[in-house]
Design a protein around this motif. Structure first.
Motif, PDB file in Angstrom:
ATOM      1  N   ARG A 163       0.816  -1.211   0.000  1.00 25.79           N
ATOM      2  CA  ARG A 163       0.000   0.000   0.000  1.00 25.79           C
ATOM      3  C   ARG A 163       0.852   1.265   0.000  1.00 25.79           C
ATOM      4  NH1 ARG A 163      -4.536   1.753   4.536  1.00 25.79           N
ATOM      5  NH2 ARG A 163      -5.026   3.767   3.603  1.00 25.79           N
ATOM      6  N   THR A 164       2.094   1.153   0.443  1.00 17.19           N
ATOM      7  CA  THR A 164       2.992   2.304   0.447  1.00 17.19           C
ATOM      8  C   THR A 164       3.183   2.889  -0.946  1.00 17.19           C
ATOM      9  OG1 THR A 164       4.166   1.650   2.447  1.00 17.19           O
ATOM     10  CG2 THR A 164       5.388   2.999   0.909  1.00 17.19           C
ATOM     11  N   ALA A 165       2.999   2.070  -1.989  1.00 14.26           N
ATOM     12  CA  ALA A 165       3.173   2.558  -3.362  1.00 14.26           C
ATOM     13  C   ALA A 165       2.299   3.782  -3.645  1.00 14.26           C
ATOM     14  CB  ALA A 165       2.858   1.449  -4.360  1.00 14.26           C
ATOM     15  N   GLU A 166       1.131   3.832  -3.011  1.00 18.81           N
ATOM     16  CA  GLU A 166       0.224   4.956  -3.224  1.00 18.81           C
ATOM     17  C   GLU A 166       0.816   6.269  -2.745  1.00 18.81           C
ATOM     18  OE1 GLU A 166      -3.317   3.966  -1.107  1.00 18.81           O
ATOM     19  OE2 GLU A 166      -3.513   1.992  -2.042  1.00 18.81           O
ATOM     20  N   ALA A 167       1.661   6.208  -1.739  1.00 18.13           N
ATOM     21  CA  ALA A 167       2.214   7.419  -1.135  1.00 18.13           C
ATOM     22  C   ALA A 167       3.587   7.797  -1.676  1.00 18.13           C
ATOM     23  CB  ALA A 167       2.304   7.241   0.382  1.00 18.13           C
ATOM     24  N   LEU A 168       4.206   6.951  -2.501  1.00 20.21           N
ATOM     25  CA  LEU A 168       5.577   7.195  -2.925  1.00 20.21           C
ATOM     26  C   LEU A 168       5.784   8.520  -3.661  1.00 20.21           C
ATOM     27  CD1 LEU A 168       6.899   3.653  -3.917  1.00 20.21           C
ATOM     28  CD2 LEU A 168       7.468   5.028  -1.909  1.00 20.21           C
ATOM     29  N   PRO A 169       4.891   8.952  -4.551  1.00 14.77           N
ATOM     30  CA  PRO A 169       5.129  10.250  -5.200  1.00 14.77           C
ATOM     31  C   PRO A 169       5.287  11.391  -4.196  1.00 14.77           C
ATOM     32  CG  PRO A 169       3.459   9.031  -6.399  1.00 14.77           C
ATOM     33  CD  PRO A 169       3.720   8.261  -5.136  1.00 14.77           C
ATOM     34  N   ALA A 204      16.630   0.761  -8.772  1.00  7.13           N
ATOM     35  CA  ALA A 204      15.215   1.013  -9.053  1.00  7.13           C
ATOM     36  C   ALA A 204      14.272   0.329  -8.060  1.00  7.13           C
ATOM     37  CB  ALA A 204      14.892   0.574 -10.484  1.00  7.13           C
ATOM     38  N   PRO A 205      14.512  -0.940  -7.650  1.00  7.31           N
ATOM     39  CA  PRO A 205      13.563  -1.558  -6.710  1.00  7.31           C
ATOM     40  C   PRO A 205      13.418  -0.800  -5.393  1.00  7.31           C
ATOM     41  CG  PRO A 205      14.926  -3.233  -7.733  1.00  7.31           C
ATOM     42  CD  PRO A 205      15.520  -1.911  -8.125  1.00  7.31           C
ATOM     43  N   LEU A 206      14.477  -0.110  -4.953  1.00  5.30           N
ATOM     44  CA  LEU A 206      14.399   0.654  -3.711  1.00  5.30           C
ATOM     45  C   LEU A 206      13.497   1.877  -3.841  1.00  5.30           C
ATOM     46  CD1 LEU A 206      17.978   0.629  -2.135  1.00  5.30           C
ATOM     47  CD2 LEU A 206      15.851  -0.091  -1.049  1.00  5.30           C
ATOM     48  N   LEU A 207      13.163   2.233  -5.069  1.00  7.51           N
ATOM     49  CA  LEU A 207      12.286   3.377  -5.306  1.00  7.51           C
ATOM     50  C   LEU A 207      10.850   2.932  -5.553  1.00  7.51           C
ATOM     51  CD1 LEU A 207      14.712   5.358  -7.629  1.00  7.51           C
ATOM     52  CD2 LEU A 207      14.220   5.803  -5.215  1.00  7.51           C
ATOM     53  N   GLN A 208      10.574   1.668  -5.250  1.00  3.70           N
ATOM     54  CA  GLN A 208       9.247   1.102  -5.460  1.00  3.70           C
ATOM     55  C   GLN A 208       8.820   0.352  -4.191  1.00  3.70           C
ATOM     56  OE1 GLN A 208      10.035  -1.465  -8.786  1.00  3.70           O
ATOM     57  NE2 GLN A 208      10.815   0.196 -10.062  1.00  3.70           N
ATOM     58  N   ALA A 209       7.596  -0.136  -4.199  1.00  3.23           N
ATOM     59  CA  ALA A 209       7.111  -0.975  -3.093  1.00  3.23           C
ATOM     60  C   ALA A 209       6.471  -2.225  -3.680  1.00  3.23           C
ATOM     61  CB  ALA A 209       6.117  -0.202  -2.236  1.00  3.23           C
ATOM     62  N   PRO A 210       7.277  -3.056  -4.340  1.00  8.07           N
ATOM     63  CA  PRO A 210       6.722  -4.240  -5.019  1.00  8.07           C
ATOM     64  C   PRO A 210       6.315  -5.321  -4.036  1.00  8.07           C
ATOM     65  CG  PRO A 210       9.110  -4.229  -5.198  1.00  8.07           C
ATOM     66  CD  PRO A 210       8.737  -2.945  -4.508  1.00  8.07           C
ATOM     67  N   ALA A 211       5.132  -5.859  -4.218  1.00  5.45           N
ATOM     68  CA  ALA A 211       4.630  -6.898  -3.319  1.00  5.45           C
ATOM     69  C   ALA A 211       5.595  -8.080  -3.250  1.00  5.45           C
ATOM     70  CB  ALA A 211       3.253  -7.359  -3.798  1.00  5.45           C
ATOM     71  N   GLU A 212       6.218  -8.411  -4.364  1.00  6.54           N
ATOM     72  CA  GLU A 212       7.111  -9.567  -4.398  1.00  6.54           C
ATOM     73  C   GLU A 212       8.260  -9.422  -3.402  1.00  6.54           C
ATOM     74  OE1 GLU A 212      10.025 -12.079  -7.444  1.00  6.54           O
ATOM     75  OE2 GLU A 212       8.916 -10.330  -8.192  1.00  6.54           O
ATOM     76  N   ALA A 213       8.739  -8.192  -3.195  1.00  7.26           N
ATOM     77  CA  ALA A 213       9.858  -7.986  -2.274  1.00  7.26           C
ATOM     78  C   ALA A 213       9.501  -8.443  -0.867  1.00  7.26           C
ATOM     79  CB  ALA A 213      10.270  -6.516  -2.268  1.00  7.26           C
ATOM     80  N   MET A 214       8.320  -8.051  -0.394  1.00  7.74           N
ATOM     81  CA  MET A 214       7.916  -8.447   0.954  1.00  7.74           C
ATOM     82  C   MET A 214       7.618  -9.941   1.013  1.00  7.74           C
ATOM     83  SD  MET A 214       7.515  -7.905   4.080  1.00  7.74           S
ATOM     84  CE  MET A 214       8.077  -6.209   3.970  1.00  7.74           C
ATOM     85  N   SER A 215       7.057 -10.480  -0.049  1.00  8.36           N
ATOM     86  CA  SER A 215       6.791 -11.912  -0.093  1.00  8.36           C
ATOM     87  C   SER A 215       8.087 -12.707   0.008  1.00  8.36           C
ATOM     88  CB  SER A 215       6.043 -12.264  -1.383  1.00  8.36           C
ATOM     89  OG  SER A 215       5.759 -13.638  -1.437  1.00  8.36           O
ATOM     90  N   VAL A 216       9.108 -12.265  -0.722  1.00  3.03           N
ATOM     91  CA  VAL A 216      10.410 -12.936  -0.689  1.00  3.03           C
ATOM     92  C   VAL A 216      11.037 -12.799   0.698  1.00  3.03           C
ATOM     93  CG1 VAL A 216      12.787 -12.799  -1.549  1.00  3.03           C
ATOM     94  CG2 VAL A 216      10.864 -12.791  -3.159  1.00  3.03           C
TER      95      VAL A 216
END
Length: 254
Positions: A163-169, A204-216
């Motif tokens: 959900r953090t992706a919504e706030a990243l901008p 680039a991944p550090l500038l995103q909040a991809p669900a896969e990262a937390m799953s991994v």
């Protein structure tokens, strides 16, 4: 200015209230530009009596939480930012969301004292707020460990993280203004200048909040350490502290 990326982690991760009560564990980005009357009111409205700051001291300013401390809200420093060779090497080759998940595990493994301090602070009376700079990486891994300890399903933990992706901008715009870097110009990698004048490339991944990262990350904690139940004691968290957090956080009917 109210806190950005602010939320109660129980709302998405356990909406039925079976494993964690609402009003116990909150998360956010750092205050921008610093905590003010609006932030203090926001904390008080949620009965947040303890703030856990996961940032490195070089990221902080003396006035960041001064208004909150003046209002009687405790601020606990638990910096999760170890500069190890393994972390540096991993960042240099990070390209995927899975790499980011592995990075989270390396962060957690490299900062056991900070992890233990954050968990101890979470047992204090009232609600606790965990935050780092964006409220995504360090905040995400600590929140995930606490939720996993309570038995929250992994997919729910992942949903809360993403959900953090919504706030990243907004987060990156605020960080860019504070640090005068182009963090909001996100592409395949962003070059910034740190506080010591060194030029760094943020993967680039550090500038995103991809669900896969937390799953991994959760998968690695489970397969390599036996889940938060075993990982947190390995970080030095006493059994009594784990029991105290459960007693505070678990819904009465659970």
């Amino acid at each position: 200015m109210s806190l950005v990326n602010f939320r109660d982690s129980a709302v998405l991760s356990d909406p039925e209230g079976l494993r964690i009560r609402p009003g116990v564990l909150f998360r956010s980005a750092q205050p921008f530009p610093a905590a003010d009357e609006a932030v203090v009111a926001q904390l008080r409205a949620c009965d947040i009596r303890t703030v856990v700051d996961l940032r490195d001291p070089r990221e902080t300013r003396p006035d960041d939480w001064a208004a909150a401390e003046a209002a009687g809200i405790a601020v606990v420093a638990a910096p999760v930012n170890p500069a190890t060779d393994a972390l540096t090497a991993h960042m240099a080759t990070m390209t995927t969301a899975a790499d980011l998940g592995e990075f989270y595990l390396l962060l957690a493994e490299s900062a056991p004292e900070a992890v233990a301090a954050a968990v101890e602070a979470a047992t204090r009376p009232g609600a606790v707020l965990l935050h780092c700079a964006a409220g995504k990486d360090r905040t995400g891994l600590l929140t995930a460990l606490l939720l996993d300890l309570l038995g929250v399903p992994a997919d729910r933990i992942v949903e809360d993280y993403a959900r953090t992706a919504e706030a990243l901008p907004q987060i990156f715009a605020n960080l860019a203004e504070r640090h005068r870097t182009a963090l909001n110009d996100r592409g395949t990698g962003t070059r910034v200048t740190d506080s010591e004048g060194r030029t760094l490339t943020i993967p680039a991944p550090l500038l995103q909040a991809p669900a896969e990262a937390m799953s991994v990350f959760l998968g690695h904690v489970r397969t390599r350490h036996g889940g938060a139940e075993a990982f947190l004691p390995a970080c030095g968290v006493p059994a009594a502290t784990l029991a105290a957090f459960r007693a505070k956080a678990v819904a009465p009917a659970a």
